[in-house]
Every structure is written in structure tokens, then in C-alpha cells.
Design an enzyme around this catalytic site. Structure first.
Site, short mmCIF file in Angstrom:
data_model
loop_
_atom_site.label_atom_id
_atom_site.label_comp_id
_atom_site.label_asym_id
_atom_site.label_seq_id
_atom_site.Cartn_x
_atom_site.Cartn_y
_atom_site.Cartn_z
N GLN A 511 1.55 0.69 -4.70
CA GLN A 511 0.96 2.06 -5.18
C GLN A 511 -0.05 1.65 -6.41
O GLN A 511 0.91 1.46 -7.62
CB GLN A 511 1.76 3.00 -5.29
CG GLN A 511 1.42 4.10 -5.88
CD GLN A 511 0.61 5.19 -4.82
OE1 GLN A 511 0.94 5.13 -3.70
NE2 GLN A 511 -0.45 5.78 -5.17
N PRO A 516 -2.90 4.03 -3.06
CA PRO A 516 -2.08 2.84 -2.23
C PRO A 516 -2.84 1.89 -1.86
O PRO A 516 -4.03 1.95 -1.60
CB PRO A 516 -1.39 3.52 -1.09
CG PRO A 516 -2.18 4.68 -1.07
CD PRO A 516 -2.88 5.37 -2.05
N ASP A 628 -7.07 -0.12 -17.32
CA ASP A 628 -5.87 -0.02 -16.65
C ASP A 628 -5.34 -1.52 -16.23
O ASP A 628 -4.73 -1.61 -15.50
CB ASP A 628 -6.05 0.68 -15.41
CG ASP A 628 -4.24 1.24 -15.06
OD1 ASP A 628 -3.61 1.01 -15.96
OD2 ASP A 628 -4.17 1.55 -13.89
#
Ligand SMILES: *[C@@H]1O[C@H](CO)[C@@H](O)[C@H](O)[C@H]1NC(C)=O
Ligand SMILES: *[C@@H]1O[C@H](CO)[C@@H](O)[C@H](O)[C@H]1NC(C)=O
Ligand SMILES: *[C@@H]1O[C@H](CO)[C@@H](O)[C@H](O)[C@H]1NC(C)=O
Ligand SMILES: *[C@@H]1O[C@H](CO)[C@@H](O)[C@H](O)[C@H]1NC(C)=O
Ligand SMILES: *[C@@H]1O[C@H](CO)[C@@H](O)[C@H](O)[C@H]1NC(C)=O
Ligand SMILES: *[C@@H]1O[C@H](CO)[C@@H](O)[C@H](O)[C@H]1NC(C)=O
Ligand SMILES: *[C@@H]1O[C@H](CO)[C@@H](O)[C@H](O)[C@H]1NC(C)=O
Ligand SMILES: *[C@@H]1O[C@H](CO)[C@@H](O)[C@H](O)[C@H]1NC(C)=O
Ligand SMILES: *[C@@H]1O[C@H](CO)[C@@H](O)[C@H](O)[C@H]1NC(C)=O
Ligand SMILES: *[C@@H]1O[C@H](CO)[C@@H](O)[C@H](O)[C@H]1NC(C)=O
Ligand SMILES: *[C@@H]1O[C@H](CO)[C@@H](O)[C@H](O)[C@H]1NC(C)=O
Ligand SMILES: *[C@@H]1O[C@H](CO)[C@@H](O)[C@H](O)[C@H]1NC(C)=O
Length: 817
Positions: A511, A516, A628
Site C-alpha cells: 500500500q 494499493p 514522498d
């Protein structure tokens, strides 16, 4: 038949739910012991006895039921653990809660006593443990929310009495494994105008600030708090502070850790781990009085300290050697007694100074406030109490101004009293400057308009000829030379559904932040990874495909290759090449697999990531900021070559927020830079920060924010401490110890580069291309400065304040010895 199955299933279910272990309510005479627990109605919280690892001390606490490792939010007997035996919690007939050890010795009592006929004990869905009157469920006889521990849950409030000065705030644990009363306290100081503070013993450590109607005045980004309804209530008897969540789907809370840091956690998208939203103190400027008296601290400037307008350093020498202890003094004395000619200079965008000696009045407006200040010779500044609806109320400071911070967004106007000559000095200059700027601007605008018209005309003529109106906007973003766009395949949903076995749970690889990921096999036998974007942005299919094309054009050996996409029936899927060795975290955080990665391999991985990032940041035509970056986003191919994944997704889903400021902070717990976490400000340097964390994690084999050493230091803090103590090799992962003999200089270099990348100020961090040169040993390494989020101990180089008890004049600045 079907019905029968359901029946059997129900029967089994009921049979196996350990009803004797989990209870919903407790009646008098009953008890909780051993592994019995009380759970809240919908199962969010659980209460019961627990131990810390390797400890014989037992505590009765409340924690989030579904989340592991156990997150304890409240403890009844924090200072009186049940030692070497197992405790029992009883509810007496009188509604008193008691904890006894196995010999029956009382360790803790709630000390309430009523004549309630039928008290019951219940754990509410918000984590509040209450003793209620069963016949009258609205009357609460006792509740844990009245006795905060180190955690402030939504609905809980910290309170300070205006009658006798008593306060109930958060109190830190002694360390991460010892919940007994620690050094730090987070509470409301009621002296002067009430403000929220963190103290270390009797010393003021951090002043979060006074309430301005919207937020505490030191809050860095109000936007990040949009999902909370924060309330600060002043009544005649008490001041209280707390918050509610506006959106029931978010789970968020904050606590003070054993180092005095206030940390706000939110549940991550996969609802399994906590993400850190905010850590305070976020920078040096948050340390109380860091720059001394009459100065302001600006974390984005170097040096951070500056005298307020109209003030000069008390000791020029010390100030220039960055010892701010003595602060600043007036350049020109105020002229109060004679002609009363003083005026005020507006300081814009400030965290208001310390209000512990301030005077305030809600019903006075700003003009009256100014007059009021002028009438009293010791008044040195004023501001609005409440900034909503254009501002109201009056807040006045006397004598020295302490602990002012410049905020990069938000903040408040604050009017400093200065002598008339300073006023001329400043406004004179400003007027000239302003006039200059104004003339400049007008000329610029006129020129631009003319230019614009000309260009527009020329262009329209051209376009009309070629009929290419629509293509231009997209193509303009792209460097003209690199125009051979790859046309990526757009897959049919049914193909992908077949390939992934209808997104079967068995095919789920993990995930990610954006949704996902499933493993799939195309009909031609090719393995693929399918990312199912869970984002519900309103972006149309056309824009989405355009953005995906732009990503697909980013190709580099250290980036995961995008094979295609699929957009159909509200599904947005990205199809990537499949990486056989999963991701970096799969190896380095696993006790057995980590031995497969010896030093040379880890070093190669670090360099590969760096090369991928240089490409994203500098060499690609789009200049992508990843936002990220983390070890689980570093995938490994069959040769253990690292490949960055998820790049460009923040941009794809939310557009190119070119200004680099965003309300939507993506990113993960432990990897996110301070400027992004606290102000939503991102740049390539936020990625550099995450890269630094990855280096240190790769070297140490430990997760940054889950670093479970003592003293609550995270990995960055621990690395810094080891660095300062000149023992950086203690950081390295066990399987690497053999490599020290051959690769010590390389390892040390990596530790240093890691620390350089996680420095608090974005400007201090190297760019990725500099980092590569450093990794290759082609560039000398500067000495790293303190990393972000490192708990600065108060009084390091600044004045130290001491809080006296209740009604005394509260804060005195100790002149340094
Ligand atoms: C606690 O409850 C248990 C069982 O109900 C009882 O045996 C015990 O005496 C109680 N202890 C106290 C201190 O009330
Ligand atoms: C609770 O403890 C008892 C005995 O100490 C043990 O038999 C039982 O398995 C435990 N239950 C759970 C759910 O851990
Ligand atoms: C528990 O969950 C149900 C169903 O989701 C909801 O209707 C109810 O309001 C929840 N109760 C509490 C106390 O949150
Ligand atoms: C608990 O056990 C430890 C060591 O086994 C001992 O030092 C300590 O005194 C014991 N505490 C009590 C309250 O019995
Ligand atoms: C209850 O009272 C006892 C004795 O006065 C005191 O020692 C204890 O700290 C009190 N407990 C709580 C939870 O206030
Ligand atoms: C409990 O509720 C009943 C019924 O409302 C009331 O008569 C009684 O006084 C209450 N007891 C306490 C201690 O509040
Ligand atoms: C916030 O809470 C206060 C007090 O509970 C309430 O009056 C106010 O309406 C709430 N604001 C929002 C936006 O929900
Ligand atoms: C959140 O849940 C509570 C109780 O479960 C309910 O009263 C409240 O209206 C909900 N708030 C929102 C914004 O849905
Ligand atoms: C104050 O007034 C005195 C005379 O009363 C004058 O000499 C002095 O220059 C004035 N100062 C200022 C700052 O205006
Ligand atoms: C605040 O100012 C108003 C208007 O000047 C005055 O009537 C009131 O007494 C003041 N309140 C306090 C607490 O000084
Ligand atoms: C000025 O304010 C201070 C602090 O409140 C007070 O002690 C002093 O009496 C005031 N002076 C005048 C002239 O009002
Ligand atoms: C700063 O100056 C003070 C004296 O004013 C001195 O006591 C202190 O040690 C100095 N701090 C540093 C870091 O030099």
C-alpha cells in the site's frame, strides 16, 4: 444451503470471539486483570494492563486497539507501577477506581467517592474512560479526560485555573519506556495574557503562544490545521484549550515526548501506522528567548537573530560572534516624559512576544490601544487581541520585548514603540523606496502589456494558419528539443483485471501513499505492477493521460519504468515494470534479509538513488520534486539496482504547485522535511532531506522515527549525537561491521553526507548534484550542523527564563553569568 452456511459462520464467529477477555462495561465489585481488556463501543480504543518490554512494571492504560506497535495514550498509575506481580483494577460500590497488586496492596485510586447507587465503568469511543451513574448516563462521576497524561486526544482539554493558578496540562514521560512523571510540561500559563507554554522543570522551554482568535500565535501553518476545530476558552474562572476533529474519518492526536517535543500524529492512508504532521520546536527560533531581549528570530535568515527596528545589539562583539544572550537595546531613548513625541513601527507577520507580563482588554480597539500605550511610559508595544474580522481588543507590553519570531506565513501585526527620530529614519527610507518600487512596477506593467499584445497578435496569426490551437498549451511546457514524445499504451480495464486476478488480495504487493499496488501478469507473460490510484481528484481523463505521458517520458536507469496506464469507470491505474526484489525497506529493516546487503551493495544503492534524483531534479525536462521519497519507494531489480518509484505522482494528482507551497502535505512519517511538515513549503531540498534519512537508514538498518533506542531520540538525533561524540561508527548496522576494515572512509563519508542532507535549514543542505560529487569523494565535505527536529536544549546560548509560582511577576530574564 447458503443460509445454513451463514448460520454456521455466525456460530463460529460468536464462539471464537473471546467474550471473556474483552468487556464493554464494568459494574461495581467486578475487576479487570491479566489480559482482560475493556474496549470502546466501536473498538477504537482498548484499556487494560500492560508492560513495557523487559520490564516487570505493570500499568493500567488506554491505547489504540487496532494499531501496532501499541500506542498508549493514557496511563492511570504512571507513577506507581505494579511491580513484580499482576495488578487488578476494581470499581467499588462508591464509584471509585482502585488498582491493587496481587497481594491486595493499593497502588492507585481515583479518589472519587459518591453515593451513586449504580456506578458503571465504560471506555468511550473517543478514548475517555468514565465512571457514570448508570441510572443517569449523562452524569459523569469521574473521567480520565480530566487527568491528561502526555497525550492530548480530540475532545480532551488542558485547563488552568484563574482563581488559584493550578493547572492540568500534559506531562512528559521520563523516557520512551518509562511513563513516570518526566521533566517537561505543556500547559497554559495564566500570567498576564494566557499563553500555552512548554516548561522543563521550572524553566520556560518553548512558548507556543497566546491565542489570537484563530490559532496560537506561534502556530506556523494554520492551513495544516484546517481539519481541527481548535478552541481556546477564557472564562472568569479558568482558561482551557483543546480541539475536535471536523472530519470523523481522520484520526489525529498529539503528545509531548520525553524530550519536550510536541508531536502531532495522524493515521496514515493505509490506517496502520502513524504519520508525524508536526514536531515542535521546529527550529531554533522556537526556543524561548533564543535571540535575547528586543530582537526577532527568523528561521529563514542567516544569522537567525536580528534586533527589532530601532534597536542595536547591546554588545556588538558578542552579537557578531553569534552570542545572542545579551539581546538588543534602544538606539534612541524614548521621549516619554518631555514631549511625548514617540511613535510606533509596525512589525508584520510576527509570533507575538511573551505576554506573561502583558495587560489586555477585550473591549478596547486598536486606536485606543495606541493612546493607552502612549500614556504609560513603560509601555513598549501593542497589538490586537483577536485578529478575526479586522481585529479587536488590546494587548499591551511593558519594558523588554521577549521571544519574537518572524513567521513565514500567518503571523500577526505588532506595533513597537520607538522614538520619533527612529520613525523618520524608517519611514523616510521606506517612502523613498516605495516610490521607487512603484514607478518601477508601473513601467514594468506597461511594457509587459505592450509586449503581450504584440506577441498575442503574432501568435494568433501563426496559429490560425496551422490550426494547432490546442496543442500549444501542452507543448509549451516541454523543452522543444526533446519533443519526440513516447506514446504510452493505454490498457483496457479488463486486461488489467485479468492480469491481477481482479485485484485479488493475494496479488497485493503493498500500500503506497497514493493507493494499493498489485502484482499482475499480462497475457504475453510479462510481469507488471499495477498501482491503483485511490485519489479522487476531479482531474479529467485527458489531463490525466497527458500528465502520465509526461511521467512516462522520464526515463533513467534509476527510475521505475512506467509501461502504461488505464482510465475507465472511475479507475485510474498506472502500470509499471515489476521489480523482483521488492524494495529497500524489505531488506534493510529485516533481521535476516539485511545480511544479504553488504556494504558495497548498500553504497551502490545510495549512489543509484542519488543519480535518479539528480535526473529528476536537474536533468529531466520537467524538474520533478518527488515529495514522498522513502525506503519503500526505492525498488530493487534482479541485480539489486535501485529504482525510484512514485515520482511525479504528487504532481500528476494535484497539479504543478509551482510556487512550492501546498496545503496537501503528502509524505511520510520520518522522511518529511521540517519546512514541508510545518509550513507546507517544498522544494528540491525537501527531497534532499528525505534522501539524507534514507542514507542514514541504509547505513544503520533502523527506521528513523521508529528508532527504539532510549531517550526518545530518533535516528537523526541519535546519528547527530554519535557524530558529536566522534563515534559515528556505532551507528552502523551489524552485518556491516566486517566492512569497516576496508571501507571505513566511505562509510564515514556517507554518515556525514546523510547528516548534511538532513540539516534544519534547507539552504544548508547540498543539492543532489553536489551530493553525488560528495559520494564520489570529488568534493570536500563541510561540517554538518544540527539536524532538523533535534531537541534543542533551552538556554544553549540564550537567556534562560525562570517561572515563579502563581501570582508573582512571572518571568525574569536571568542575565547570563
Ligand atoms: C477487587 O475485586 C475482586 C473481585 O471482584 C475482589 O476479590 C477484591 O477483593 C477486590 N479488591 C478490592 C481492593 O476491592
Ligand atoms: C489470557 O491469559 C490466559 C492465562 O494467563 C491465557 O490462557 C490466554 O490464552 C490469554 N488470552 C489471550 C487472548 O492472550
Ligand atoms: C459506531 O459505529 C456505527 C456504525 O459505523 C455508528 O453508527 C455509530 O455512530 C458509532 N458509534 C460511535 C460512538 O462512534
Ligand atoms: C521486583 O523485583 C526486582 C528484581 O527481581 C527487585 O529488585 C525489586 O525490589 C522487586 N520489587 C518489589 C516491589 O518487590
Ligand atoms: C488519591 O489520594 C491519595 C492520598 O491522598 C494520594 O496519595 C493519591 O495521589 C491520590 N490519587 C490521585 C489519582 O489523585
Ligand atoms: C444517579 O442518577 C439518579 C437518577 O437520575 C439520581 O437520583 C442520583 O442522585 C444520581 N447519583 C449521582 C451520584 O449523581
Ligand atoms: C468548534 O467548536 C465550537 C465549540 O464546541 C463550536 O461552537 C463551533 O461551531 C465549532 N466550529 C466548527 C467549525 O465546527
Ligand atoms: C462525527 O461523529 C459524531 C458521533 O459519532 C457525530 O455526532 C458528528 O456529527 C460527526 N461529525 C461529522 C462531521 O460527521
Ligand atoms: C522636546 O521639547 C524640548 C523643549 O520642550 C525640545 O528642546 C526638544 O528638542 C524636544 N524633543 C523632541 C524629540 O522633540
Ligand atoms: C476595558 O476597557 C473598557 C473601556 O475603556 C473599560 O470600561 C473596562 O473597565 C476595561 N476593563 C478592564 C478589565 O480594565
Ligand atoms: C504603567 O503600567 C505599569 C504596568 O502595568 C503600571 O505598574 C504603572 O502604574 C503604569 N503607569 C502609569 C502612569 O499608568
Ligand atoms: C555568551 O555570553 C555570555 C555572557 O554574556 C556568556 O556567559 C556565555 O557563555 C556566552 N555563550 C557562548 C556560547 O559563548
Amino acid at each position: 444451503m447458503e443460509n445454513f452456511k451463514v448460520l454456521v459462520y455466525c456460530f463460529l464467529l460468536f464462539h471464537f470471539i473471546p467474550t471473556f477477555n474483552t468487556l464493554e462495561t464494568i459494574l461495581p465489585g467486578h475487576s479487570i486483570k491479566g489480559n482482560e481488556t475493556l474496549i470502546s463501543t466501536n473498538g477504537t480504543f482498548e484499556a487494560g494492563f500492560f508492560n513495557f518490554d523487559n520490564s516487570n512494571n505493570q500499568y493500567f492504560g488506554i491505547w489504540y486497539k487496532e494499531i501496532s506497535p501499541r500506542t498508549v495514550v493514557w496511563i492511570a498509575n504512571r507513577d506507581s507501577a505494579v511491580e513484580n506481580s499482576s495488578g487488578v483494577l476494581n470499581l467499588t460500590d462508591k464509584g471509585t477506581l482502585v488498582i491493587v497488586d496481587s497481594q491486595g496492596v493499593m497502588k492507585w485510586s481515583s479518589n472519587t467517592s459518591t453515593t451513586a447507587a449504580k456506578p458503571i465503568l465504560q471506555l468511550l469511543e473517543n478514548g475517555n474512560l468514565v465512571v457514570k451513574n448508570e441510572t443517569n448516563p449523562d452524569s459523569i462521576l469521574w473521567q480520565s479526560f480530566d487527568f491528561p497524561g502526555d497525550t492530548l486526544l480530540p475532545g480532551m482539554r488542558i485547563r488552568s485555573s484563574l482563581v488559584n493558578g493550578d493547572y492540568k496540562g500534559l506531562v512528559s514521560w521520563r523516557d520512551s519506556q518509562d511513563p513516570s512523571t518526566g521533566l517537561y510540561s505543556y500547559h497554559i500559563d495564566t500570567n498576564g495574557f494566557p499563553q500555552v507554554v512548554t516548561t522543563k522543570g521550572n524553566t520556560l522551554f518553548v512558548r507556543v503562544g497566546s491565542w489570537n482568535g484563530n490559532s496560537l500565535s506561534g502556530a506556523t501553518s494554520v492551513d495544516l490545521y484546517k481539519s481541527f476545530n481548535i478552541t481556546f476558552v477564557i472564562t472568569e474562572k479558568e482558561v482551557s484549550y483543546g480541539y475536535e476533529l471536523l472530519d470523523n474519518s481522520t484520526v489525529s492526536w498529539y503528545k509531548i515526548n520525553s524530550l519536550g517535543q510536541i508531536t502531532r500524529f495522524s493515521l496514515s492512508d493505509d490506517r496502520k501506522t502513524w504519520q508525524i504532521f508536526f514536531v515542535g520546536p521546529a527550529d531554533r527560533c522556537d526556543n524561548y528567548g533564543f535571540c535575547g531581549a528586543n530582537s526577532k528570530c527568523d528561521p529563514d535568515k542567516s544569522p537567525v537573530c536580528e534586533c527589532l527596528d530601532g534597536f542595536i545589539p547591546k554588545s556588538k562583539e558578542k552579537w557578531s560572534s553569534q552570542n545572542w544572550t545579551d539581546g538588543c537595546v534602544r538606539r534612541v531613548k524614548l521621549d516619554c516624559d518631555d514631549n511625548n513625541s514617540d511613535g510606533f513601527l509596525n512589525q508584520v507577520g510576527m509570533k507575538l512576544p511573551d505576554t506573561s507580563k502583558s495587560w489586555f482588554n477585550k473591549s478596547i480597539n486598536l486606536e485606543e490601544c495606541e493612546r493607552f500605550c502612549l500614556r504609560n511610559c513603560s509601555c513598549t508595544g501593542y497589538a490586537n487581541l483577536d485578529i478575526r474580522d479586522g481585529g479587536s481588543g488590546c494587548l499591551i507590553w511593558f519594558n523588554d520585548i521577549l521571544d519574537v519570531k518572524k513567521l513565514s506565513n500567518g503571523g500577526q501585526d505588532f506595533y513597537m514603540r520607538v522614538a520619533a527620530s527612529e520613525l523618520d529614519h524608517n519611514t523616510g527610507l521606506n517612502k523613498k523606496k516605495l516610490a521607487g518600487i512603484l514607478v518601477g512596477c508601473i513601467m514594468f506593467i506597461v511594457i509587459m502589456i505592450i509586449l503581450g499584445i504584440v506577441i498575442h497578435r503574432v501568435r494568433r496569426k501563426k496559429l490560425e494558419k496551422s490550426g494547432m490551437n490546442q496543442v500549444v498549451s501542452l507543448k509549451n511546457q516541454i523543452d522543444k528539443k526533446e519533443n519526440e514524445d513516447i506514446d504510452i499504451p493505454i490498457y483496457d480495464l479488463s486486461t488489467i483485471v485479468n492480469a491481477t486476478n481482479n485485484f485479488s488480495i493475494d496479488n497485493k504487493l503493498g500500500q503506497g501513499g497514493f493507493g494499493p499496488v498489485y502484482k499482475g501478469k499480462l497475457e504475453n507473460g510479462q510481469d507488471i505492477a499495477v498501482k491503483r490510484l485511490s485519489n479522487t481528484s476531479e482531474q479529467g481523463p485527458k489531463e490525466f493521460i497527458n500528465e502520465v505521458k509526461l511521467i512516462a517520458n522520464l526515463q533513467h536507469r534509476n527510475l521505475v519504468k512506467l509501461l502504461g496506464c488505464c482510465i475507465q469507470n472511475h479507475e485510474k491505474l498506472l502500470i509499471y515494470e515489476f521489480m523482483i526484489n521488492r524494495s529497500l525497506d524489505y531488506f534493510i529493516f529485516d533481521q535476516t534479509r539485511k545480511s544479504l546487503l553488504h556494504w558495497t551493495r548498500r553504497f551502490q544503492i545510495i549512489r543509484g538513488i542519488a543519480r535518479g534524483l539528480v535526473y529528476l531534479h536537474e536533468d529531466s525536462r520537467l524538474r520533478i520534486i518527488h515529495r514522498d521519497l522513502k525506503t519503500s519507494n526505492i525498488l530493487l531489480d534482479e541485480n539489486m539496482n535501485p529504482k525510484i518509484s512514485d515520482f511525479g505522482l504528487a504532481r500528476t494528482l494535484w497539479g504543478d504547485e509551482a510556487k512550492g507551497e501546498t496545503r496537501r502535505v503528502v509524505g511520510t512519517h520520518g522522511y518529511i522535511s521540517p519546512e514541508y511538515a510545518t509550513r507546507g513549503f517544498f522544494s528540491v531540498k525537501s527531497d534532499v532531506f528525505s534522501f539524507g534519512v534514507i542514507i542514514l537508514e541504509t547505513i544503520s538498518g533502523k527506521k528513523n522515527r521508529e528508532y527504539s533506542g532510549y531517550h526518545d531520540l530518533d535516528l537523526l538525533g541519535h546519528a547527530w549525537r554519535m557524530w558529536c561524540e566522534k563515534t559515528p561508527l556505532e551507528l552502523i548496522d551489524k552485518p556491516l561491521t566486517d566492512s569497516i576494515v576496508v571501507a571505513e572512509p566511505e562509510i564515514l563519508r556517507c554518515v556525514q553526507i546523510g547528516l548534511l542532507c538532513v540539516q534544519e535549514r534547507a539552504d544548508d543542505r547540498p543539492t543532489m548534484s553536489a551530493a553525488i560529487l560528495m559520494l564520489n569523494g570529488e568534493k570536500t565535505l563541510p561540517e554538518p550542523k544540527e539536524p532538523a527536529f533535534y531537541p534543542h536544549q533551552s538556554g544553549s546560548s540564550s537567556g534562560t527564563a525562570v517561572l515563579h509560582s502563581k501570582n508573582e511577576v512571572s518571568i525574569t530574564l536571568l542575565q547570563a553569568r
